[in-house]
Design an enzyme around this catalytic site. Structure first.
Site, PDB file in Angstrom:
ATOM      1  N   ASP A 141      28.493  -6.639  15.968  1.00 43.83           N
ATOM      2  CA  ASP A 141      28.083  -6.031  14.699  1.00 43.83           C
ATOM      3  C   ASP A 141      28.752  -4.669  14.526  1.00 43.83           C
ATOM      4  OD1 ASP A 141      26.808  -4.876  12.549  1.00 43.83           O
ATOM      5  OD2 ASP A 141      24.778  -5.215  13.271  1.00 43.83           O
ATOM      6  N   LYS A 180      21.290   7.441   7.715  1.00 43.15           N
ATOM      7  CA  LYS A 180      20.774   6.686   8.867  1.00 43.15           C
ATOM      8  C   LYS A 180      21.152   7.343  10.200  1.00 43.15           C
ATOM      9  CE  LYS A 180      20.863   1.919  10.542  1.00 43.15           C
ATOM     10  NZ  LYS A 180      21.304   0.572  10.157  1.00 43.15           N
ATOM     11  N   GLU A 198      18.810  -5.553  14.145  1.00 47.38           N
ATOM     12  CA  GLU A 198      19.779  -6.164  13.224  1.00 47.38           C
ATOM     13  C   GLU A 198      20.443  -7.418  13.815  1.00 47.38           C
ATOM     14  OE1 GLU A 198      22.239  -2.799  12.330  1.00 47.38           O
ATOM     15  OE2 GLU A 198      20.611  -1.832  11.234  1.00 47.38           O
ATOM     16  N   ASP A 210      17.744  -4.827   5.069  1.00 47.61           N
ATOM     17  CA  ASP A 210      18.750  -4.317   6.003  1.00 47.61           C
ATOM     18  C   ASP A 210      19.086  -2.913   5.498  1.00 47.61           C
ATOM     19  OD1 ASP A 210      21.048  -3.643   7.358  1.00 47.61           O
ATOM     20  OD2 ASP A 210      22.278  -5.258   6.537  1.00 47.61           O
TER      21      ASP A 210
END
Ligand code: AMP
Length: 587
Positions: free
Chosen positions: A169, A70, A147, A8
């Site tokens: 999330d 990211k 994810e 992850d």
């Protein structure tokens, strides 16, 4: 095949897991932590630090410390550090290399295969960049998976019954919501939505700004231009935020934060949970729309959900949990760890791909089905985006449609492929184009050209076109839908919602104009074929109706058609339909 790991790769923290005895297990880092901060630092001595050591020295070396890389994946931005340039892929690769090394020392063997997760909202360029980062880190990236899908995958194993699950999330930098159907042997993503610029970092910013302004108010010192001081405040703001998830007050204590005129200033501010909730209320509210959109796209209501899974560290915030409860009328599930379940799901998928799952594992039989986040279309007459694959279609997917030529004796057509939700191609993103030539000469509307869109399991699109008359075919593979950033995706969806009514207005005008053109063609044909037998009066009426409508169609442009012109066209079209109705079918 050796053992493969699941990674992850988070905005704020990353996590790595592997299958042990058929069960996903979190790998602890060399610092003894179950998650690794996604932070890279370049020290003055030329050393590269990754993870916890990089995060700990950030306040002292802020200009050479990289956070949240990211957010830049899939862009061509470069970081200038100590006279060198780094791409986002290179920085991410440093994080991945550390995770790989930690996994190798944990397992006592070398590791090369990995499954890496990305937000469901990541576009092709961002996925490609993630894959490249893996390659730079010496990993063979077997699959990129979403994810929330990974989280559901981890969850799906613990639960046999068929159910619809909403994955909420909220991580450090992004918010993703997915609606997933978990069946006995199938995990299917029904819809995804999100906001790629919403996460725990924004909560930290709010608290940091508040602390700086309180410091200014009480100490009369402005530290808003002191980057080292801000870094220290930000670090403490994050700690206070975490404390407020379990306690009702938190104190930020930073002795010697700054010195003015030889006087040291200390920060000592107590924040209540109520104040924190007031400062971040609107951030939490912003999660509503993506949730509603996902439910709408999945064609279900909150009542159809059997579970809500909370993923990402920011879902530990009590106000976030309260919001979910209020919005969906249900208590969110607590039996998965929000920080670890994504890596665990990735590890299961990795084990499945390498054949390392025990024979009796339910995951062996499970098929994972993902969706494409934006609609895919080709340009047709009038600049209209004709969808071949709708947003949120399960992939792999294949769809064909027959098109024809717009002009007489046209021997080639340009196939332009777009991604986006708007009705006109100019508002969407061009992915690629190619020409199909060698079409048999014929009147407009006669050739039959079959266009096929094919998306594979990794989201790679191939478009082909075939003239059904001659069998001539052409195709392109759009391997990198590059440089469509996450914000562009968001903008595409947001714009589509905003302009929906405007678009349908323009659409109506284009449709009317092209209906008039085709009616003119039919009417002229009827006149040529039946003119001789027609009654004089009838013939005169038909001729004048054709002439009138032809004048208007030539003069009036669909893009700039006024309401009045629209009415004129409608009236003249009705008149011509009446005049020609005995000779052709105008329905
Ligand atoms: P993730 O990307 O899922 O690791 O989420 C990281 C984000 O979760 C960061 O912004 C953290 O500050 C935040 N976070 C972690 N633990 C907590 C907590 N106990 N309360 C509030 N936020 C948290």
């Amino acid at each position: 095949m050796g053992r493969a790991i699941g990674i992850d790769l988070g905005t704020t923290n990353s996590c790595v897991a592997v299958l042990e005895g058929g069960e996903p297990t979190i790998i602890t880092s060399s610092e003894g932590l179950r998650t690794t901060p996604s932070v890279v630092a370049f020290t003055k001595k030329g050393e590269i630090l990754v993870g916890d050591p990089a995060k700990r020295q950030a306040a002292m070396n802020s200009e050479n410390t990289v956070f949240s890389i990211k957010r830049r994946m899939g862009t061509d931005s470069r970081l200038h550090i100590q006279g060198k340039k780094y791409s986002p892929e290179e920085i991410s690769a440093m994080i991945l290399r550390k995770l790989k090394k930690d996994a190798e020392s944990y397992l006592g063997e070398s590791v090369s295969d990995a499954v890496i997760t990305v937000p469901a909202y990541f576009n092709d360029a961002q996925r490609q960049a993630t894959k490249d980062a893996g390659r730079i880190a010496g990993l063979n990236v077997m699959r990129i998976i979403n994810e929330p899908t990974a989280a559901a995958f981890a969850y799906g194993l613990n639960n046999g019954e068929s159910q619809k699950v909403l994955v909420y999330d909220l991580g450090g930098g992004t918010f993703d919501v997915s609606i997933i159907e978990i069946g006995e042997d199938l995990i299917e993503v029904l819809a995804t939505s999100g906001d790629n610029h919403l996460g725990g970092d924004d909560f930290d910013d709010r608290l940091t700004d508040y602390l700086i302004s309180e410091f200014r108010r009480t100490e009369h010192v402005d530290i808003s231009h002191d980057s080292a001081a801000i870094m220290r405040v930000r670090e403490e703001a994050e700690n206070a935020k975490k404390t407020l998830s379990t306690a009702t007050t938190a104190t930020v204590n930073l002795p010697f934060l700054t010195v003015t005129h030889n006087t040291p200033h200390h920060m000592n501010i107590t924040i209540t949970r109520a104040k924190f909730e007031e400062l971040t209320h609107d951030l939490i509210e912003r999660t509503s729309l993506p949730v509603q959109n996902a439910l709408r796209d999945a064609k279900i209501s909150a009542r159809d959900l059997s579970k809500i899974l909370l993923v990402g560290g920011s879902t530990r915030i009590p106000a976030v949990q309260e919001k979910v409860r209020r919005m969906l009328g249900m208590e969110p599930s607590r039996n998965i760890n929000p920080d670890e379940c994504v890596a665990m799901g990735a590890a299961i998928q990795a084990g499945k791909l390498t054949g390392n799952l025990p024979a009796d594992s339910t995951a062996n039989a499970m098929i994972l089905m993902d969706v494409t986040p934006l609609s895919l279309s080709i340009e047709t007459v009038g600049g209209i985006a004709t969808h071949l694959i709708e947003r949120n279609t399960t992939i792999p997917a294949r769809h064909s449609q027959i098109f024809t030529t717009a002009a007489n004796f046209q021997t080639s057509v340009d196939i332009k492929v777009y991604q986006g939700e708007r009705q006109f191609v100019k508002d969407n993103t061009l992915l690629g184009n190619f020409r199909l030539s060698g079409i048999k000469r014929a009147m407009a509307g006669v050739p039959q050209i079959e266009v096929t869109f094919d998306i594979d399991a990794n989201g790679i699109l191939t478009v082909s076109a075939r003239d059904m008359g001659t069998g001539k075919a052409q195709q392109i593979t759009i391997s990198s839908r590059s440089n469509l950033s996450d914000s562009e995706i968001e903008k595409a969806i947001h714009d589509a919602q905003m302009y929906e009514s405007d678009d349908s207005n323009r659409m109506e005008r284009f449709t009317l104009h092209s209906d008039c053109e085709s009616l003119l063609m039919k009417a002229q044909h009827a006149l040529n074929a039946n003119g001789k037998q027609m009654d004089r009066q009838e013939k005169k009426r038909l001729k004048s109706a054709i002439a009138q409508l032809r004048r208007s169609v030539t003069k009036i442009k669909p893009a700039s058609m006024t309401d009045e012109q629209m009415q004129t066209l409608q009236a003249q079209k009705s008149e011509l339909e009446d005049a020609v109705s005995g000779y052709v079918n105008v329905g």
